[in-house]
Design a protein around this motif. Sequence first.
Motif, short mmCIF file in Angstrom:
data_model
loop_
_atom_site.label_atom_id
_atom_site.label_comp_id
_atom_site.label_asym_id
_atom_site.label_seq_id
_atom_site.Cartn_x
_atom_site.Cartn_y
_atom_site.Cartn_z
N PRO A 165 5.90 -1.20 0.54
CA PRO A 165 5.55 -0.90 -0.81
C PRO A 165 6.26 -2.05 -1.93
CG PRO A 165 7.55 0.21 0.00
CD PRO A 165 6.95 -0.68 1.25
N HIS A 166 5.70 -1.87 -3.10
CA HIS A 166 5.15 -0.71 -3.81
C HIS A 166 3.58 -1.30 -4.48
CE1 HIS A 166 4.26 1.99 -7.30
NE2 HIS A 166 5.03 2.77 -6.43
N TRP A 167 2.74 -0.79 -4.41
CA TRP A 167 1.47 -1.17 -5.00
C TRP A 167 1.54 -1.67 -6.41
CZ3 TRP A 167 2.06 3.79 -3.38
CH2 TRP A 167 1.97 4.92 -4.27
N SER A 168 2.41 -1.21 -7.37
CA SER A 168 2.37 -1.87 -8.67
C SER A 168 3.04 -3.27 -9.02
CB SER A 168 3.22 -0.78 -9.42
OG SER A 168 4.84 -1.19 -8.95
N LEU A 169 3.42 -3.76 -7.53
CA LEU A 169 4.08 -5.33 -7.70
C LEU A 169 5.37 -5.16 -8.41
CD1 LEU A 169 0.93 -7.09 -7.49
CD2 LEU A 169 2.28 -6.08 -5.50
N ARG A 170 6.09 -4.01 -8.70
CA ARG A 170 7.15 -4.29 -9.68
C ARG A 170 8.53 -3.98 -9.05
NH1 ARG A 170 3.93 -6.62 -11.68
NH2 ARG A 170 3.26 -6.74 -13.95
N LEU A 171 8.44 -3.16 -7.63
CA LEU A 171 9.44 -2.68 -6.81
C LEU A 171 9.11 -2.93 -5.59
CD1 LEU A 171 9.50 1.00 -8.28
CD2 LEU A 171 10.94 -0.72 -9.11
N SER B 206 0.86 -1.43 -0.17
CA SER B 206 0.04 0.06 -0.11
C SER B 206 0.84 1.22 -0.04
CB SER B 206 -1.15 0.03 1.19
OG SER B 206 -1.72 1.20 1.28
N GLY B 207 0.27 2.47 -0.70
CA GLY B 207 1.06 3.44 -0.73
C GLY B 207 0.25 4.72 0.03
#
Length: 656
Positions: A417-423, A320-321
């Motif tokens: 983090p991160h909500w994009s599931l890339r970082l 979550s951000g």
Amino acid sequence: MKLTCLSQGGGFYFPPCHIIQLCGFSLLMECPVDLSALALFSPPFSHNNHLIRAVPWYKTVASMHLWDPSSFDAVFISSPWALLGLPFLTRKPAFSKSTKIYATEPTVRLGRLMMEELVSMHMEYVGYYGSDKKSGLPDWMNRTELERLQMEWKKMVLGEEKEELTGWMPLYSAGDIKDCIDKIQPLRLGEEACFNGILVIKALSSGLEIGSCNWLIKCPKGSLVYLSSSVFGSAHAMEFDYVSLTGQDIVIFSDFSSLSSMDLDEENINKCALSGESEDLSVPKLIGADEIEDEAEKIHFILSCIVDSVKEGGSVLIPSGRFGVIFALLEHIGDFLGSLNLKVPIYIISETAQETLALTNSLPEWLCKQRQEKLFSGEALFRHVELIKEGMVAVYPFLYSSDLLEKWKEPCIVISPHWSLRLGSSVQLLRRWHADPKSLLILEEGVPAELALMPFKPVKMKVLQCSFLSGIQMKKVNPLFEMLRPKLILLPENLRCRCPIKESEIYKILYYSKNKTTHIPSLKEKLEAYLANGLASQLQPTIFPEKNIAAARLKGKLLLRKGVYFLDLPDKPLNMSIKPSLHWGNVDPTSLLQVLNEKKIDGSILHYENSDFCVGITKPAEALIEVKSNKIMISCKDEICSAIIYEALKSICNRI
């Protein structure tokens, strides 16, 4: 005044962006970056050919490359998420040192931590994957590479009109963040700032998050409210201060978050709007606790899903951000687990989490009244303070921290983090748990779940996607405007059909669209100025009963202070006795002839059309009087006769 909408936002991840031209100044409202677009990039371990395999770039406003940074006089930031895109602008060489940037103090401090963590996660990604060796545009921007993307992904890269490719940029550096922060003028709650002696600026709480705000801008031509995403009821942030926004001239409604809300009942809203009916949303109900109760129900449901997973032996990942969501979960999760006699470790894994959690306790003026009361009673402002002391919650900067590796236990609950599931650590944890049907992933609404989870397929873990309140509910928009009572409201074109808002006797409505400039009519026809006490005491007004006015002549210095005009005493005193009188008023030909006859001057009307006429004088000397709407001309060779005619005209006109 002019308004240009550059982006219409996508919830709190991608705030809307506007350029306002006011009083000769160009004001940029927000500078967003769409971090959910990171999901288009494949993690290093994935071999999914449908995603972009490269070091991530970041999606900003599509037309940012066309902006002349030196043309902006001021930039306004309403939330930490909007601050994330600011270094893309300030790092440009042409960005003017004289450009003012305004944001609230919490937005600056929280936004700085978010930017630093984003850069840290990005560098971790580059360290694992490697950097692009070639300079210039990356290979994935070639047309051939773009064509291989799925249609939905291609739209995210290029936009609906295939014009947004130029909005992609490489990430800024730690040095760019420092330079950006140094340029910002932080404001306290309700603090007034004066820009260039003309604009008076004030940041007022929007209730959404700690430090998020709406902007009130006043100038000699009127007052303007920039209404960002706002919430009437908040469990942690200072309440939405709508009272200070009432009675202003213009309201720019820029809250796009509720347009995509999944619980929006459009059909009922449209029926009420078209029939003229509305819910009973009085002021107490409008600002009541219904929003807090709705969020509490969502939190309770999420906690029940978490408990179900950990009881089965599965772990829970919450990328979550949003600070408010994290605070709300931590507020109840300890008591919820304790009531069920469950001892499950809770890990917060974030490089800036320790500083962020500490920061929230140092900004009491931006917290809601319930939190402030805890401060005065000596209690901890947030539950996570007690949970950390009790050992139920542990905070670590990295997943590979030696202390964490020694104490790691599963099942567990991880907030990261991160909500994009890339970082960040979310990527590693998702790789570990994605095939476990007992584990749970909690995502916020707005994250493209199918795209985000693509590299981890097949995904057997449970996925719960929740929508949290991130703006004004549509059913409360009309009642809010009735309370604010502005003269003019500017709404996004999206609201014209989805939530029809009728004009009233109080305000008019204009709609604006993306990439189109809206010209806003001036709401003040006359210039208003305040008189200094010394100048006001010197006035000698002449009363005109028939006009119900009093007028006086004066001489003073016109000054501009904090957006307001003042008339002050002149440097040298003025002797009014030697100044000729000023005359004005309508001259009636019949009245003029009557006054002339009383002065023994004979004449007749030679021409009369509308309000213009000519009077010819035959005795005591020949003369011609021409009366027009903007001037009176006396033609006479006899000076004595001319003087008598002049006195006759003066007796008819008003004068001071």
